[in-house]
Design a protein around this motif. Structure first.
Motif, PDB file in Angstrom:
ATOM      1  N   ALA A 406      52.821  49.942  20.178  1.00  0.00           N
ATOM      2  CA  ALA A 406      52.018  49.467  20.904  1.00  0.00           C
ATOM      3  C   ALA A 406      50.370  50.036  20.045  1.00  0.00           C
ATOM      4  O   ALA A 406      48.841  49.575  19.963  1.00  0.00           O
ATOM      5  N   ALA A 407      50.322  50.929  20.564  1.00  0.00           N
ATOM      6  CA  ALA A 407      49.783  52.270  21.071  1.00  0.00           C
ATOM      7  C   ALA A 407      48.613  52.298  19.014  1.00  0.00           C
ATOM      8  O   ALA A 407      47.339  52.501  18.987  1.00  0.00           O
ATOM      9  N   ARG A 408      50.382  52.380  17.915  1.00  0.00           N
ATOM     10  CA  ARG A 408      49.129  52.972  16.810  1.00  0.00           C
ATOM     11  C   ARG A 408      48.913  51.554  16.527  1.00  0.00           C
ATOM     12  O   ARG A 408      47.318  50.874  15.393  1.00  0.00           O
ATOM     13  N   SER A 409      49.203  50.266  16.622  1.00  0.00           N
ATOM     14  CA  SER A 409      48.445  48.886  15.921  1.00  0.00           C
ATOM     15  C   SER A 409      47.750  48.393  16.701  1.00  0.00           C
ATOM     16  O   SER A 409      46.534  48.324  16.379  1.00  0.00           O
ATOM     17  N   PHE A 410      47.057  48.768  18.140  1.00  0.00           N
ATOM     18  CA  PHE A 410      45.646  48.861  18.938  1.00  0.00           C
ATOM     19  C   PHE A 410      45.050  49.713  17.608  1.00  0.00           C
ATOM     20  O   PHE A 410      43.824  49.244  17.961  1.00  0.00           O
ATOM     21  N   GLU A 411      44.718  50.904  17.581  1.00  0.00           N
ATOM     22  CA  GLU A 411      43.994  51.520  17.108  1.00  0.00           C
ATOM     23  C   GLU A 411      43.598  50.987  16.108  1.00  0.00           C
ATOM     24  O   GLU A 411      42.661  50.981  15.525  1.00  0.00           O
ATOM     25  N   ALA A 412      44.694  50.443  14.928  1.00  0.00           N
ATOM     26  CA  ALA A 412      44.211  49.814  13.724  1.00  0.00           C
ATOM     27  C   ALA A 412      43.449  48.673  14.264  1.00  0.00           C
ATOM     28  O   ALA A 412      42.150  47.789  13.198  1.00  0.00           O
ATOM     29  N   VAL A 413      43.972  47.157  15.352  1.00  0.00           N
ATOM     30  CA  VAL A 413      42.680  46.859  15.446  1.00  0.00           C
ATOM     31  C   VAL A 413      41.264  47.431  15.747  1.00  0.00           C
ATOM     32  O   VAL A 413      40.176  46.522  15.742  1.00  0.00           O
ATOM     33  N   MET A 414      41.292  48.277  16.878  1.00  0.00           N
ATOM     34  CA  MET A 414      40.279  48.876  17.749  1.00  0.00           C
ATOM     35  C   MET A 414      39.075  49.480  16.043  1.00  0.00           C
ATOM     36  O   MET A 414      38.310  49.337  15.764  1.00  0.00           O
ATOM     37  N   ALA A 415      39.812  49.446  14.710  1.00  0.00           N
ATOM     38  CA  ALA A 415      39.059  50.119  13.124  1.00  0.00           C
ATOM     39  C   ALA A 415      38.546  49.259  13.593  1.00  0.00           C
ATOM     40  O   ALA A 415      37.352  48.810  12.781  1.00  0.00           O
ATOM     41  N   VAL A 416      38.954  48.310  13.053  1.00  0.00           N
ATOM     42  CA  VAL A 416      38.491  46.707  12.575  1.00  0.00           C
ATOM     43  C   VAL A 416      37.164  46.227  13.051  1.00  0.00           C
ATOM     44  O   VAL A 416      36.212  45.860  12.721  1.00  0.00           O
ATOM     45  N   LEU A 417      37.906  46.244  14.866  1.00  0.00           N
ATOM     46  CA  LEU A 417      36.213  45.394  15.595  1.00  0.00           C
ATOM     47  C   LEU A 417      35.504  46.347  15.318  1.00  0.00           C
ATOM     48  O   LEU A 417      34.229  46.183  15.561  1.00  0.00           O
ATOM     49  N   ALA A 418      35.658  47.570  15.328  1.00  0.00           N
ATOM     50  CA  ALA A 418      34.235  48.741  15.227  1.00  0.00           C
ATOM     51  C   ALA A 418      33.476  48.473  13.360  1.00  0.00           C
ATOM     52  O   ALA A 418      31.752  48.438  14.168  1.00  0.00           O
ATOM     53  N   VAL A 419      34.538  48.302  12.885  1.00  0.00           N
ATOM     54  CA  VAL A 419      33.451  47.681  11.438  1.00  0.00           C
ATOM     55  C   VAL A 419      32.795  46.239  11.014  1.00  0.00           C
ATOM     56  O   VAL A 419      31.986  46.298  11.607  1.00  0.00           O
ATOM     57  N   VAL A 420      33.131  45.738  12.541  1.00  0.00           N
ATOM     58  CA  VAL A 420      33.066  44.502  12.410  1.00  0.00           C
ATOM     59  C   VAL A 420      31.939  44.613  13.652  1.00  0.00           C
ATOM     60  O   VAL A 420      30.456  43.312  13.253  1.00  0.00           O
ATOM     61  N   ALA A 421      31.554  45.117  14.135  1.00  0.00           N
ATOM     62  CA  ALA A 421      30.475  45.163  15.169  1.00  0.00           C
ATOM     63  C   ALA A 421      29.584  45.910  14.597  1.00  0.00           C
ATOM     64  O   ALA A 421      28.428  45.872  14.866  1.00  0.00           O
ATOM     65  N   SER A 422      29.435  47.167  14.281  1.00  0.00           N
ATOM     66  CA  SER A 422      28.471  47.774  12.843  1.00  0.00           C
ATOM     67  C   SER A 422      27.869  47.264  12.208  1.00  0.00           C
ATOM     68  O   SER A 422      27.051  47.127  11.508  1.00  0.00           O
ATOM     69  N   GLN A 423      28.462  46.352  11.655  1.00  0.00           N
ATOM     70  CA  GLN A 423      28.506  44.989  10.743  1.00  0.00           C
ATOM     71  C   GLN A 423      27.221  44.045  10.917  1.00  0.00           C
ATOM     72  O   GLN A 423      26.318  43.398  10.799  1.00  0.00           O
ATOM     73  N   ALA A 424      27.882  43.303  12.238  1.00  0.00           N
ATOM     74  CA  ALA A 424      26.587  42.868  13.136  1.00  0.00           C
ATOM     75  C   ALA A 424      25.307  43.521  13.569  1.00  0.00           C
ATOM     76  O   ALA A 424      24.726  42.340  13.489  1.00  0.00           O
ATOM     77  N   PHE A 425      25.565  45.188  13.970  1.00  0.00           N
ATOM     78  CA  PHE A 425      24.394  45.501  13.913  1.00  0.00           C
ATOM     79  C   PHE A 425      23.293  45.304  12.325  1.00  0.00           C
ATOM     80  O   PHE A 425      21.817  45.427  12.337  1.00  0.00           O
ATOM     81  N   ALA A 426      24.129  46.172  11.674  1.00  0.00           N
ATOM     82  CA  ALA A 426      23.145  46.161  10.508  1.00  0.00           C
ATOM     83  C   ALA A 426      22.839  44.457  10.364  1.00  0.00           C
ATOM     84  O   ALA A 426      21.502  44.301   9.431  1.00  0.00           O
ATOM     85  N   ALA A 427      23.762  43.655  10.186  1.00  0.00           N
ATOM     86  CA  ALA A 427      22.947  42.079  10.187  1.00  0.00           C
ATOM     87  C   ALA A 427      22.152  41.884  10.779  1.00  0.00           C
ATOM     88  O   ALA A 427      21.588  41.003  10.036  1.00  0.00           O
ATOM     89  N   THR A 428      21.463  42.185  11.780  1.00  0.00           N
ATOM     90  CA  THR A 428      20.936  42.124  12.665  1.00  0.00           C
ATOM     91  C   THR A 428      19.845  42.889  12.813  1.00  0.00           C
ATOM     92  O   THR A 428      18.588  42.431  12.857  1.00  0.00           O
ATOM     93  N   GLU A 429      19.731  44.030  11.540  1.00  0.00           N
ATOM     94  CA  GLU A 429      18.612  44.998  11.654  1.00  0.00           C
ATOM     95  C   GLU A 429      18.569  45.407  13.083  1.00  0.00           C
ATOM     96  O   GLU A 429      17.516  46.246  13.347  1.00  0.00           O
TER      97      GLU A 429
END
Length: 476
Positions: A406-429
């Motif tokens: 469960a923990a390793r799967s959660f870490e994978a989901v966190m990695a995806v969310l971190a990438v998406v959140a990073s993209q949100a900052f880039a897309a809004t400058e």
């Protein structure tokens, strides 16, 4: 630097981290060696004093032969046999850090004389921590009432190299040091994993410009929960920035309940830590020797259920459920951040020709893996191998595997969310808040903002592995 063990109280999570994760060697204090020697002398005196005494596995046979009484010569012959017969589990081995932790936890029975083990053998066990490698201990197939299958793998080789006397072998393979090491290992990782979760969820909250009222300091007191209050303070600290333009109305539920779900996660982590601390210093031997006192000049020996740690599996189940619940929130954030109507951000967080949408499919897959790993670790009944004696199995090995999955799967989901959140900052400058800037830098070093189509799998996997490495780092 060697860790010097004097008393059971010395074995705590800090000691576990030093010995199991950082690889510190260990030695006994002079007082501990004298204490163990005195306990061994008292135990042998008890055997000589009371010829009729019944001590499981010493004056009787093992397991279903517990009713068979042994004469002095028979008990010496039994004592000399190394624990080879229980070496029946097999498959994927436990990580080396966990095996080191088992060796450390084993010493809690020794150091104050409750195992009555021969002091030289106790020293030999401690010396295992200086060996280039430890024996492999299977994580699978350990379906016995206690931990003798796993512990026989760990200590059989040592037993072939030393002279075993009455109770020595039993003192090596009975008790519950595996459960102790498993819950301690999960506890150490859980604290770091939760700290990372705070960072990633705070980044997501800033990405969607969540109203600060969702995390207001007034909630600290009126919610009446110390873990939720600590979470609120953490999120406010991480989100502190100059951003004044926020969403004009509340964020979706998965953002508003963050402080409460993360607060409950903090409670689960604290409970696992408490279980680990108690287990590390507890005596779990069977039979257990109580050294002499004024009322019992030769000491006492009792057959107990110390080999069954009933706290460890529920604590790890609680952590597994925590990671699955947090994975669900993260998955919802991933989906909502990419929907303009909900996030009020550019649709799909597009920046050029890049498309993030399929990342949500991967997130959903890892989320379901986390959820599938969550189930209560109920007591497994058994009637194998014991002829009526061994009728309940320990669930701790299964609970640890489920929590780890469960923990390793959660870490994978966190990695995806971190990438998406990073993209949100880039897309809004926009720039991330100062406390979260290092996280964004870490994300973008492996997964730069998407401005044109590229395969993301290897990059996001590398980020998930970076998160895992940070959690299990042997530093600080």
């Amino acid at each position: 630097m060697s860790f010097v063990l004097d008393r059971r109280a010395d074995i705590d999570l800090e000691a576990f981290f030093k010995v199991a994760w950082q690889g510190s060697p260990l030695s006994f204090s002079t007082d501990a060696m004298e204490r163990m020697a005195a306990a061994r002398r008292a135990f042998t005196a008890l055997l000589d004093h009371d010829q009729e005494i019944v001590i499981y596995g010493v004056t009787t046979g093992y397991g279903h032969q517990a009713s068979k009484r042994l004469n002095p010569e028979e008990r010496k012959q039994q004592a000399k046999r190394p624990p080879i017969a229980p070496m029946t589990s097999f498959g994927e081995p436990l990580p080396d850090r966990v095996v080191r932790g088992i060796v450390l936890a084993r010493l809690a029975n020794f150091v104050e004389g409750h195992a009555a083990i021969s002091p030289g053998i106790a020293e030999a066990v401690a010396a295992m921590l200086t060996a280039p490698s430890l024996p492999e201990v299977p994580a699978l197939g350990n379906g016995c009432p206690g931990e003798i299958l796993a512990l026989s793998h760990l200590f059989a080789d040592l037993c072939l190299r030393v002279d075993l006397a009455e109770k020595d072998s039993l003192s090596l393979i009975n008790g519950s040091p595996c459960a102790t090491a498993l819950v301690a290992d999960a506890s150490l990782a859980a604290r770091r994993r939760l700290d990372l979760a705070h960072q990633v969820f705070a980044l997501s909250a800033e990405a969607i410009k969540a109203p600060l009222g969702h995390f207001d300091a007034a909630l600290d007191a009126i919610w009446e929960d110390p873990y939720e209050a600590a979470t609120l303070r953490s999120l406010r600290s991480l989100m502190a920035s100059d951003l004044t333009e926020r969403r004009p109305y509340q964020a979706p539920v998965s953002w508003r309940i963050l402080p409460r779900i993360l607060g409950q996660a903090g409670r689960a982590v604290a409970q696992a830590r408490e279980v680990a601390e108690v287990s590390l210093r507890a005596v779990s031997d069977n039979p257990v020797f109580i050294p002499p006192d004024a009322q019992n000049l030769y000491g006492r020996v009792m057959s107990t259920g110390g080999y069954h740690n009933a706290k460890a599996a529920p604590a790890m189940d609680g952590l597994a459920a925590t990671w699955a619940d947090l994975a669900l929130l993260a998955d919802r954030h991933i989906d909502k951040l990419m929907h303009e109507r909900v996030s009020l951000l550019p649709d799909g967080l597009r920046l050029g020709d890049g498309y993030l949408g399929c990342l949500a499919f991967a997130s959903a897959g890892f989320l379901e893996q986390a959820r599938q790993a969550v189930s209560p670790s109920l007591l497994p009944g058994m009637e194998s191998g014991g002829y009526g004696q061994n009728d309940v199995q320990t669930p701790v090995f299964l609970a640890w595997r489920k929590e780890a999955e469960a923990a390793r799967s959660f870490e994978a989901v966190m990695a995806v969310l971190a990438v998406v959140a990073s993209q949100a900052f880039a897309a809004t400058e926009r720039e991330a808040p100062p406390a979260l800037a290092p996280l964004v830098e870490e994300v973008r070093a492996l997964v730069p903002p998407l401005v044109e189509q590229r395969a993301l799998a290897n990059q996001v996997e590398a980020l998930a592995q970076r998160f895992n490495t940070r959690i299990f780092s042997a530093t600080g």
